[in-house]
Design an enzyme around this catalytic site. Structure first.
Site, PDB file in Angstrom:
ATOM      1  N   GLY A  68     -24.611  -6.047   2.927  1.00 27.78           N
ATOM      2  CA  GLY A  68     -24.914  -6.404   1.545  1.00 27.78           C
ATOM      3  C   GLY A  68     -26.197  -5.716   1.116  1.00 27.78           C
ATOM      4  O   GLY A  68     -27.058  -5.416   1.951  1.00 27.78           O
TER       5      GLY A  68
ATOM      6  N   GLN B 111     -33.579  -4.600  -3.869  1.00 22.84           N
ATOM      7  CA  GLN B 111     -33.889  -3.937  -2.595  1.00 22.84           C
ATOM      8  C   GLN B 111     -34.011  -2.424  -2.716  1.00 22.84           C
ATOM      9  O   GLN B 111     -34.467  -1.774  -1.776  1.00 22.84           O
ATOM     10  CB  GLN B 111     -32.836  -4.290  -1.542  1.00 22.84           C
ATOM     11  CG  GLN B 111     -32.864  -5.760  -1.134  1.00 22.84           C
ATOM     12  CD  GLN B 111     -31.858  -6.039  -0.048  1.00 22.84           C
ATOM     13  OE1 GLN B 111     -30.687  -6.251  -0.336  1.00 22.84           O
ATOM     14  NE2 GLN B 111     -32.280  -6.012   1.202  1.00 22.84           N
TER      15      GLN B 111
ATOM     16  N   CYS C  96     -31.978  -8.958   7.308  1.00 24.46           N
ATOM     17  CA  CYS C  96     -32.093  -8.418   5.957  1.00 24.46           C
ATOM     18  C   CYS C  96     -32.616  -6.987   6.057  1.00 24.46           C
ATOM     19  O   CYS C  96     -33.584  -6.733   6.779  1.00 24.46           O
ATOM     20  CB  CYS C  96     -33.061  -9.275   5.144  1.00 24.46           C
ATOM     21  SG  CYS C  96     -33.298  -8.680   3.461  1.00 24.46           S
ATOM     22  N   LEU C  97     -31.994  -6.070   5.327  1.00 25.39           N
ATOM     23  CA  LEU C  97     -32.416  -4.666   5.396  1.00 25.39           C
ATOM     24  C   LEU C  97     -33.862  -4.478   4.941  1.00 25.39           C
ATOM     25  O   LEU C  97     -34.510  -3.510   5.335  1.00 25.39           O
ATOM     26  CB  LEU C  97     -31.484  -3.782   4.556  1.00 25.39           C
ATOM     27  CG  LEU C  97     -30.034  -3.683   5.044  1.00 25.39           C
ATOM     28  CD1 LEU C  97     -29.202  -2.864   4.057  1.00 25.39           C
ATOM     29  CD2 LEU C  97     -29.957  -3.087   6.444  1.00 25.39           C
TER      30      LEU C  97
ATOM     31  N   HIS D 131     -26.959 -15.020   0.397  1.00 29.14           N
ATOM     32  CA  HIS D 131     -28.110 -14.198   0.796  1.00 29.14           C
ATOM     33  C   HIS D 131     -28.426 -13.156  -0.284  1.00 29.14           C
ATOM     34  O   HIS D 131     -29.585 -12.986  -0.680  1.00 29.14           O
ATOM     35  CB  HIS D 131     -27.820 -13.525   2.145  1.00 29.14           C
ATOM     36  CG  HIS D 131     -28.911 -12.610   2.621  1.00 29.14           C
ATOM     37  ND1 HIS D 131     -29.657 -12.848   3.749  1.00 29.14           N
ATOM     38  CD2 HIS D 131     -29.381 -11.432   2.109  1.00 29.14           C
ATOM     39  CE1 HIS D 131     -30.557 -11.875   3.899  1.00 29.14           C
ATOM     40  NE2 HIS D 131     -30.390 -10.995   2.924  1.00 29.14           N
ATOM     41  N   GLU D 132     -27.381 -12.483  -0.763  1.00 29.27           N
ATOM     42  CA  GLU D 132     -27.614 -11.431  -1.777  1.00 29.27           C
ATOM     43  C   GLU D 132     -28.052 -12.044  -3.104  1.00 29.27           C
ATOM     44  O   GLU D 132     -28.935 -11.511  -3.780  1.00 29.27           O
ATOM     45  CB  GLU D 132     -26.370 -10.568  -1.951  1.00 29.27           C
ATOM     46  CG  GLU D 132     -25.931  -9.808  -0.700  1.00 29.27           C
ATOM     47  CD  GLU D 132     -27.056  -9.064   0.004  1.00 29.27           C
ATOM     48  OE1 GLU D 132     -27.970  -8.560  -0.695  1.00 29.27           O
ATOM     49  OE2 GLU D 132     -27.056  -9.017   1.243  1.00 29.27           O
TER      50      GLU D 132
ATOM     51  N   HIS E  93     -31.675 -12.694  -3.363  1.00 26.61           N
ATOM     52  CA  HIS E  93     -32.521 -11.547  -3.720  1.00 26.61           C
ATOM     53  C   HIS E  93     -32.714 -11.446  -5.233  1.00 26.61           C
ATOM     54  O   HIS E  93     -33.756 -10.985  -5.697  1.00 26.61           O
ATOM     55  CB  HIS E  93     -31.896 -10.233  -3.222  1.00 26.61           C
ATOM     56  CG  HIS E  93     -32.158  -9.948  -1.772  1.00 26.61           C
ATOM     57  ND1 HIS E  93     -33.419  -9.739  -1.270  1.00 26.61           N
ATOM     58  CD2 HIS E  93     -31.318  -9.826  -0.720  1.00 26.61           C
ATOM     59  CE1 HIS E  93     -33.348  -9.503   0.035  1.00 26.61           C
ATOM     60  NE2 HIS E  93     -32.078  -9.545   0.403  1.00 26.61           N
TER      61      HIS E  93
HETATM   62 NI    NI Z   1     -31.429  -9.268   2.351  1.00 27.91          NI
END
Ligand code: NI
Length: 192
Positions: A45, A50, A101-102, A143-144, A147
């Protein structure tokens, strides 16, 4: 085009993102870039903040979690672009799973979330879609969606535990973390 992923500590990740307008310039190439960036980083995701854009938009592909006999069947075809998503009917029943998380490389922490929810969003063609999700698909979407509200994994863990992570999180902001995809670190002198 692969875009650098913004690391923890960048103010854009703390902001409440703005709704996407239907006439947003170059929206489809932005979405293409988000897919390319997410896959290049082996993510499931990626939300627009991000990559430094404070917009209510994310891409998700849970299919790696759907593979094999033990795979989550709800993830098998779970590939979505969600624009201006709204979550509703969160189940009272919750479970705990480790998440990564990236934007926070090297950190995985258990996060408690509702196991089922509904989500309404616009797809890439501006069709209004409503669906019910559970399992990992529901978790990825939460989760997304977090953000888009300026929330990340550290916001979900108890303060005492967050304190233990403080040094690691600071190092991530400084770019002192091994990572094999393109990132932008807020407090690093050299851009990663
Ligand atoms: Ni994340």
């Amino acid at each position: 085009m692969i875009r650098p992923i913004v690391a923890y500590g960048d103010p854009v990740l703390k902001k409440e993102a703005e709704d996407v307008e239907q006439n947003h310039p170059d929206l489809s190439s932005l979405i293409d870039d988000m897919w390319e960036t997410m896959y290049a980083a082996d993510g499931v995701g990626l939300a627009a903040p991000q990559i430094g854009l404070s917009l209510r938009l994310f891409v998700a592909d849970g299919s790696p979690f759907g593979e094999g006999e033990d795979g989550d069947p709800g993830c098998r075809d779970f590939k979505r672009v969600m624009i201006n998503p709204v979550l509703f009917d969160m189940s009272e029943e919750e479970n705990v799973m480790e998440e990564g998380c990236l934007s926070i490389p090297g950190i995985r922490e258990p996060v408690t979330r509702p196991i089922k929810l509904g989500v309404e969003y616009f797809d890439q063609d501006w069709n209004l879609v409503e669906e019910q999700l559970d399992g990992l698909a529901a978790r990825i979407v939460q989760h997304e969606n977090d953000h888009l509200d300026g929330l990340m994994i550290p916001d979900h863990i108890p303060a005492a535990k967050r304190l233990l992570l403080h040094g690691k999180l600071r190092d991530i902001g400084l770019g002192k973390v091994p990572v094999d995809y393109k990132m932008r670190f807020p407090k690093s002198k050299k851009r990663g």
